[in-house]
Design a protein around this motif. Sequence first.
Motif, PDB file in Angstrom:
ATOM      1  N   MET A 387     -19.924  39.893   5.794  1.00  0.00           N
ATOM      2  CA  MET A 387     -21.116  39.682   4.980  1.00  0.00           C
ATOM      3  C   MET A 387     -20.908  40.240   3.569  1.00  0.00           C
ATOM      4  SD  MET A 387     -24.021  38.229   5.180  1.00  0.00           S
ATOM      5  CE  MET A 387     -24.285  38.103   6.946  1.00  0.00           C
ATOM      6  N   LYS A 388     -20.214  41.363   3.488  1.00  0.00           N
ATOM      7  CA  LYS A 388     -19.961  41.994   2.190  1.00  0.00           C
ATOM      8  C   LYS A 388     -19.164  41.054   1.284  1.00  0.00           C
ATOM      9  CE  LYS A 388     -18.157  46.307   0.219  1.00  0.00           C
ATOM     10  NZ  LYS A 388     -17.521  47.615   0.535  1.00  0.00           N
ATOM     11  N   ARG A 389     -18.139  40.411   1.868  1.00  0.00           N
ATOM     12  CA  ARG A 389     -17.311  39.503   1.067  1.00  0.00           C
ATOM     13  C   ARG A 389     -18.101  38.257   0.670  1.00  0.00           C
ATOM     14  NH1 ARG A 389     -12.615  36.236   3.863  1.00  0.00           N
ATOM     15  NH2 ARG A 389     -12.639  34.440   2.492  1.00  0.00           N
ATOM     16  N   ALA A 390     -18.919  37.741   1.592  1.00  0.00           N
ATOM     17  CA  ALA A 390     -19.714  36.547   1.296  1.00  0.00           C
ATOM     18  C   ALA A 390     -20.676  36.819   0.140  1.00  0.00           C
ATOM     19  CB  ALA A 390     -20.491  36.125   2.541  1.00  0.00           C
ATOM     20  N   ILE A 391     -21.309  37.982   0.160  1.00  0.00           N
ATOM     21  CA  ILE A 391     -22.252  38.336  -0.907  1.00  0.00           C
ATOM     22  C   ILE A 391     -21.532  38.533  -2.229  1.00  0.00           C
ATOM     23  CG2 ILE A 391     -23.848  40.126  -1.682  1.00  0.00           C
ATOM     24  CD1 ILE A 391     -24.656  40.473   1.271  1.00  0.00           C
ATOM     25  N   LYS A 392     -20.347  39.125  -2.163  1.00  0.00           N
ATOM     26  CA  LYS A 392     -19.569  39.352  -3.391  1.00  0.00           C
ATOM     27  C   LYS A 392     -19.166  38.021  -4.031  1.00  0.00           C
ATOM     28  CE  LYS A 392     -15.464  41.750  -5.161  1.00  0.00           C
ATOM     29  NZ  LYS A 392     -14.289  42.580  -4.807  1.00  0.00           N
ATOM     30  N   GLU A 393     -18.805  37.032  -3.203  1.00  0.00           N
ATOM     31  CA  GLU A 393     -18.312  35.762  -3.725  1.00  0.00           C
ATOM     32  C   GLU A 393     -19.437  34.819  -4.129  1.00  0.00           C
ATOM     33  OE1 GLU A 393     -15.503  33.910  -1.140  1.00  0.00           O
ATOM     34  OE2 GLU A 393     -14.186  35.663  -1.051  1.00  0.00           O
ATOM     35  N   TYR A 394     -20.548  34.840  -3.374  1.00  0.00           N
ATOM     36  CA  TYR A 394     -21.584  33.833  -3.602  1.00  0.00           C
ATOM     37  C   TYR A 394     -22.948  34.408  -3.989  1.00  0.00           C
ATOM     38  CZ  TYR A 394     -18.197  30.795  -1.316  1.00  0.00           C
ATOM     39  OH  TYR A 394     -17.071  30.098  -0.992  1.00  0.00           O
ATOM     40  N   GLY A 395     -23.154  35.710  -3.785  1.00  0.00           N
ATOM     41  CA  GLY A 395     -24.457  36.296  -4.054  1.00  0.00           C
ATOM     42  C   GLY A 395     -25.315  36.307  -2.795  1.00  0.00           C
ATOM     43  N   ALA A 396     -26.274  37.218  -2.762  1.00  0.00           N
ATOM     44  CA  ALA A 396     -27.087  37.405  -1.556  1.00  0.00           C
ATOM     45  C   ALA A 396     -27.956  36.196  -1.256  1.00  0.00           C
ATOM     46  CB  ALA A 396     -27.957  38.652  -1.708  1.00  0.00           C
ATOM     47  N   ASP A 397     -28.605  35.613  -2.275  1.00  0.00           N
ATOM     48  CA  ASP A 397     -29.540  34.520  -2.011  1.00  0.00           C
ATOM     49  C   ASP A 397     -28.823  33.246  -1.582  1.00  0.00           C
ATOM     50  OD1 ASP A 397     -31.718  36.052  -2.416  1.00  0.00           O
ATOM     51  OD2 ASP A 397     -32.220  35.290  -4.398  1.00  0.00           O
ATOM     52  N   VAL A 398     -27.681  32.952  -2.183  1.00  0.00           N
ATOM     53  CA  VAL A 398     -26.914  31.771  -1.759  1.00  0.00           C
ATOM     54  C   VAL A 398     -26.464  31.948  -0.306  1.00  0.00           C
ATOM     55  CG1 VAL A 398     -24.831  30.406  -2.142  1.00  0.00           C
ATOM     56  CG2 VAL A 398     -26.148  31.237  -4.091  1.00  0.00           C
ATOM     57  N   THR A 399     -25.988  33.143   0.021  1.00  0.00           N
ATOM     58  CA  THR A 399     -25.538  33.418   1.386  1.00  0.00           C
ATOM     59  C   THR A 399     -26.687  33.273   2.375  1.00  0.00           C
ATOM     60  OG1 THR A 399     -23.843  34.944   0.570  1.00  0.00           O
ATOM     61  CG2 THR A 399     -24.488  35.161   2.880  1.00  0.00           C
ATOM     62  N   ARG A 400     -27.831  33.847   2.037  1.00  0.00           N
ATOM     63  CA  ARG A 400     -29.002  33.750   2.918  1.00  0.00           C
ATOM     64  C   ARG A 400     -29.427  32.289   3.096  1.00  0.00           C
ATOM     65  NH1 ARG A 400     -32.390  38.554   3.263  1.00  0.00           N
ATOM     66  NH2 ARG A 400     -34.163  37.154   3.513  1.00  0.00           N
ATOM     67  N   LEU A 401     -29.499  31.579   1.975  1.00  0.00           N
ATOM     68  CA  LEU A 401     -29.946  30.186   2.011  1.00  0.00           C
ATOM     69  C   LEU A 401     -29.029  29.341   2.886  1.00  0.00           C
ATOM     70  CD1 LEU A 401     -32.168  28.392   0.685  1.00  0.00           C
ATOM     71  CD2 LEU A 401     -30.475  27.772  -1.035  1.00  0.00           C
ATOM     72  N   TYR A 402     -27.727  29.565   2.764  1.00  0.00           N
ATOM     73  CA  TYR A 402     -26.772  28.774   3.542  1.00  0.00           C
ATOM     74  C   TYR A 402     -26.857  29.097   5.035  1.00  0.00           C
ATOM     75  CZ  TYR A 402     -22.474  26.713   5.243  1.00  0.00           C
ATOM     76  OH  TYR A 402     -21.572  25.966   5.959  1.00  0.00           O
ATOM     77  N   ILE A 403     -26.844  30.376   5.360  1.00  0.00           N
ATOM     78  CA  ILE A 403     -26.870  30.768   6.775  1.00  0.00           C
ATOM     79  C   ILE A 403     -28.135  30.260   7.460  1.00  0.00           C
ATOM     80  CG2 ILE A 403     -27.037  32.740   8.346  1.00  0.00           C
ATOM     81  CD1 ILE A 403     -25.186  34.262   6.452  1.00  0.00           C
ATOM     82  N   LEU A 404     -29.277  30.407   6.780  1.00  0.00           N
ATOM     83  CA  LEU A 404     -30.548  30.014   7.379  1.00  0.00           C
ATOM     84  C   LEU A 404     -30.679  28.497   7.512  1.00  0.00           C
ATOM     85  CD1 LEU A 404     -32.876  32.530   5.526  1.00  0.00           C
ATOM     86  CD2 LEU A 404     -32.335  32.534   7.971  1.00  0.00           C
ATOM     87  N   SER A 405     -29.913  27.754   6.726  1.00  0.00           N
ATOM     88  CA  SER A 405     -30.042  26.293   6.744  1.00  0.00           C
ATOM     89  C   SER A 405     -29.038  25.610   7.660  1.00  0.00           C
ATOM     90  CB  SER A 405     -29.865  25.736   5.326  1.00  0.00           C
ATOM     91  OG  SER A 405     -28.543  25.953   4.858  1.00  0.00           O
ATOM     92  N   THR A 406     -28.041  26.352   8.167  1.00  0.00           N
ATOM     93  CA  THR A 406     -26.981  25.688   8.936  1.00  0.00           C
ATOM     94  C   THR A 406     -27.302  25.519  10.411  1.00  0.00           C
ATOM     95  OG1 THR A 406     -25.890  27.838   9.145  1.00  0.00           O
ATOM     96  CG2 THR A 406     -25.102  26.372   7.412  1.00  0.00           C
ATOM     97  N   ALA A 407     -28.076  26.428  10.992  1.00  0.00           N
ATOM     98  CA  ALA A 407     -28.338  26.343  12.430  1.00  0.00           C
ATOM     99  C   ALA A 407     -29.581  27.143  12.758  1.00  0.00           C
ATOM    100  CB  ALA A 407     -27.142  26.880  13.227  1.00  0.00           C
ATOM    101  N   GLU A 408     -30.151  26.862  13.923  1.00  0.00           N
ATOM    102  CA  GLU A 408     -31.278  27.648  14.413  1.00  0.00           C
ATOM    103  C   GLU A 408     -31.199  27.716  15.931  1.00  0.00           C
ATOM    104  OE1 GLU A 408     -34.476  25.468  12.701  1.00  0.00           O
ATOM    105  OE2 GLU A 408     -34.550  23.968  14.292  1.00  0.00           O
ATOM    106  N   TYR A 409     -31.872  28.727  16.462  1.00  0.00           N
ATOM    107  CA  TYR A 409     -31.854  28.962  17.899  1.00  0.00           C
ATOM    108  C   TYR A 409     -30.413  29.151  18.376  1.00  0.00           C
ATOM    109  CZ  TYR A 409     -36.843  27.804  18.338  1.00  0.00           C
ATOM    110  OH  TYR A 409     -38.208  27.795  18.251  1.00  0.00           O
ATOM    111  N   THR A 410     -30.041  28.460  19.468  1.00  0.00           N
ATOM    112  CA  THR A 410     -28.735  28.687  20.082  1.00  0.00           C
ATOM    113  C   THR A 410     -27.620  27.861  19.448  1.00  0.00           C
ATOM    114  OG1 THR A 410     -29.259  27.021  21.776  1.00  0.00           O
ATOM    115  CG2 THR A 410     -29.746  29.320  22.295  1.00  0.00           C
ATOM    116  N   GLN A 411     -27.947  27.079  18.413  1.00  0.00           N
ATOM    117  CA  GLN A 411     -26.909  26.286  17.752  1.00  0.00           C
ATOM    118  C   GLN A 411     -25.945  27.221  17.016  1.00  0.00           C
ATOM    119  OE1 GLN A 411     -29.575  24.132  15.275  1.00  0.00           O
ATOM    120  NE2 GLN A 411     -29.953  22.515  16.767  1.00  0.00           N
ATOM    121  N   ASP A 412     -24.688  26.848  16.997  1.00  0.00           N
ATOM    122  CA  ASP A 412     -23.675  27.643  16.303  1.00  0.00           C
ATOM    123  C   ASP A 412     -23.610  27.254  14.832  1.00  0.00           C
ATOM    124  OD1 ASP A 412     -23.101  28.793  18.727  1.00  0.00           O
ATOM    125  OD2 ASP A 412     -21.389  27.503  19.148  1.00  0.00           O
TER     126      ASP A 412
END
Length: 714
Positions: A387-412
């Motif tokens: 997570m530290k590297r992801a935030i360093k490369e893309y920023g916290a909000d981009v990382t959050r936005l991407y993770i939250l938009s890729t899957a939900e519940y038990t989806q990978d």
Amino acid sequence: MSREACEKLRFTDKRVKIVGEVSGRELIGEHAVNPINGASVLILPASFVSPENGSGIVMSVPAHAPYDYLALRDLYDVDLSEYGISEDIRDIEFISLIRVPGLGEFPAVEVTEELGVTDQSDPRAEEATKIVYRREFHSGELTERTGKYAGMKVSRVKDVLVEEMMERGFADLFYEFSEEPVICRCGVRCVVKMVKDQWFLIYSNPEWKEEVYRCLSRMKLLPPEIRTEFENKIDWLKDKACARRRGLGTRLPWDQEWIIESLADSTIYMSYYILSKFIATKVRPEQLTESFFNYVFLGSGSVEAVARETGIPLEVIEDIRADHEYWYPVDLRSSGKDLIPNHLLFFLFHHTAIFPEDRWPRGIAINGFVSLEGEKMSKSKGPLLTMKRAIKEYGADVTRLYILSTAEYTQDADWRSGEIEAVKKHLERFYRIANNIINRRATTWEREEKERDTIDRWLLSRFQHRVSETIDALERLQTRRALQSAFYMVLNDLRWYERRGGKEALPELLHTWTRLLTPFIPHICEEIHSEIAEGFITEAPYPTPDPTQIDKDAERREEYIQKILEDIEEILSVTKIAPEKIILYTTPHWKKNVYQTALRLKLQDGLDMKRVISEIMKDPEVRRHGKEAPKYTQRIIAEIKKMTDETAKLQASNPLPEKEILTETRKFFEKELNCKIEIQSAEKTTYDPQQKSRHAEPMRPAIYIISKDSENER
């Protein structure tokens, strides 16, 4: 048994002595006696049987085990005379013991054939095994052939059968890993070892399990379908060792030679979180006595007595108790799907054992795994993205936005660099839009607010739906759906709003939109909020739908305009025409009358061809179109039948003034299509060489395109 099985038994409570050896080949063709019923069983070869798995000998059940069925089927055309076998293998009877809804008498045969598994070495045999075992365990029950066990659920009867066979001396326990092989980080293969004088938690206790079932029945589970898995795992859970002799940890209070096993005490750590801030500053670990915990967690005893015993200031104890009362019970525990059979089960068992019912957990949400560029992430083997590297490369909000938009519940979720760059661009667009609104507002929009046009009312009305959808999704912890509504759908709405020349509603939209997006991209939203409002956005109330801003009429008008534009653009795309002029023919009155009559009869539950024809033929204008009217009516009835009552009621009570709308938006169409637009009524056409106007219907004007090339018209 195999030599490997003997070696495994040496690590248990069994005393093992090898008295002789015989090769597996020598056993083939011999007969064994089933100790349960005394039946003689032929011993056959099978390539899938491994000496490293269990005893190295398998009791074949071809009706219910795909590998057993395949091993038997593979022998059908094999000459077994070298083993002294003269019997026809095809004569071996399949014995069905489990009935499974949706499967036939022999589930292993049916699933294997359905998947097209060829033989024992086919990788699909493993998939077939998982399907059969899962369905038999979760929904199977024993057949009448099992006698007194008939009708019992497979998930419940296993322990009963094991206990009875052990009591009769027909079986013993053999401890094995559920998945093989298990390799230590040092490279050595692991085996199960029984430790002398080990301490166990008795999860098999039926009264305890009933308490857990009761707790689970009251809980909100996300996704809801995971409830069955929890119920099955509660059934499945057996006694588990709760202490070990090596490693870091807390000593077992009543036996100091043992250390509490991490899973045994970590599953109420949410209660420790409440304590941790006090331990760091106001409480010493040695002051945490049993009476302290009884008071803080259970409300047992008096604060004065605890203060005297522990030396902890009375007000500190009261603060800890107040914090616990605030945070407990746990509203929602979010965790990975791989933790259902361990952490999350213990979470339920331990809370029901320790806390009163009003402090039992209220909800669990399950999420999937995260992979990197399609590969499963591994701390030891890689690939790995911290997570530290992801935030360093893309920023916290981009990382959050991407993770939250890729899957939900038990989806990978799968982290892909190309996709996160696209998300970053969307976020940059949002930031530009926000800054443009702020800059325009500061320079030109401080004057008195204008009356809102239809497009302004449309945007704010649509936004109320987005707010409702977002809240509903968040309540269900469907982060991807929530983000789709709160972010991407609003961006789409803004594209149309900007095309239609809207701008007056933007400041109001931005104020609420930033609050709606705060859970997803808090840092950018906080920055924007600081430019348009006082205080912190994280302290502002979360938006709720404003019913006064919902404008069905504005939504219908814009939907009508969008549909016409899409139809024209599709025609131009297919025909490759460069238009000079486009004529739109609005619906004749007789078709409007048919349409309104059909809507009215639908709302009266009388929408059938005979009744509609009877009604419309009372209208002289409809009768003048006697040949065309029945065909049109039949088509309209089929269309209106698909409508919801709400839509039909709206269309009947407030029909759109189509010619008025088209006239008002003529310049918009001309700008979008780069040609002249003319509006004509289908009843009074001035130019219609191809009789296109006869196709005009309510909500669907007819379209005639005049090309710059006069020979090419549509």
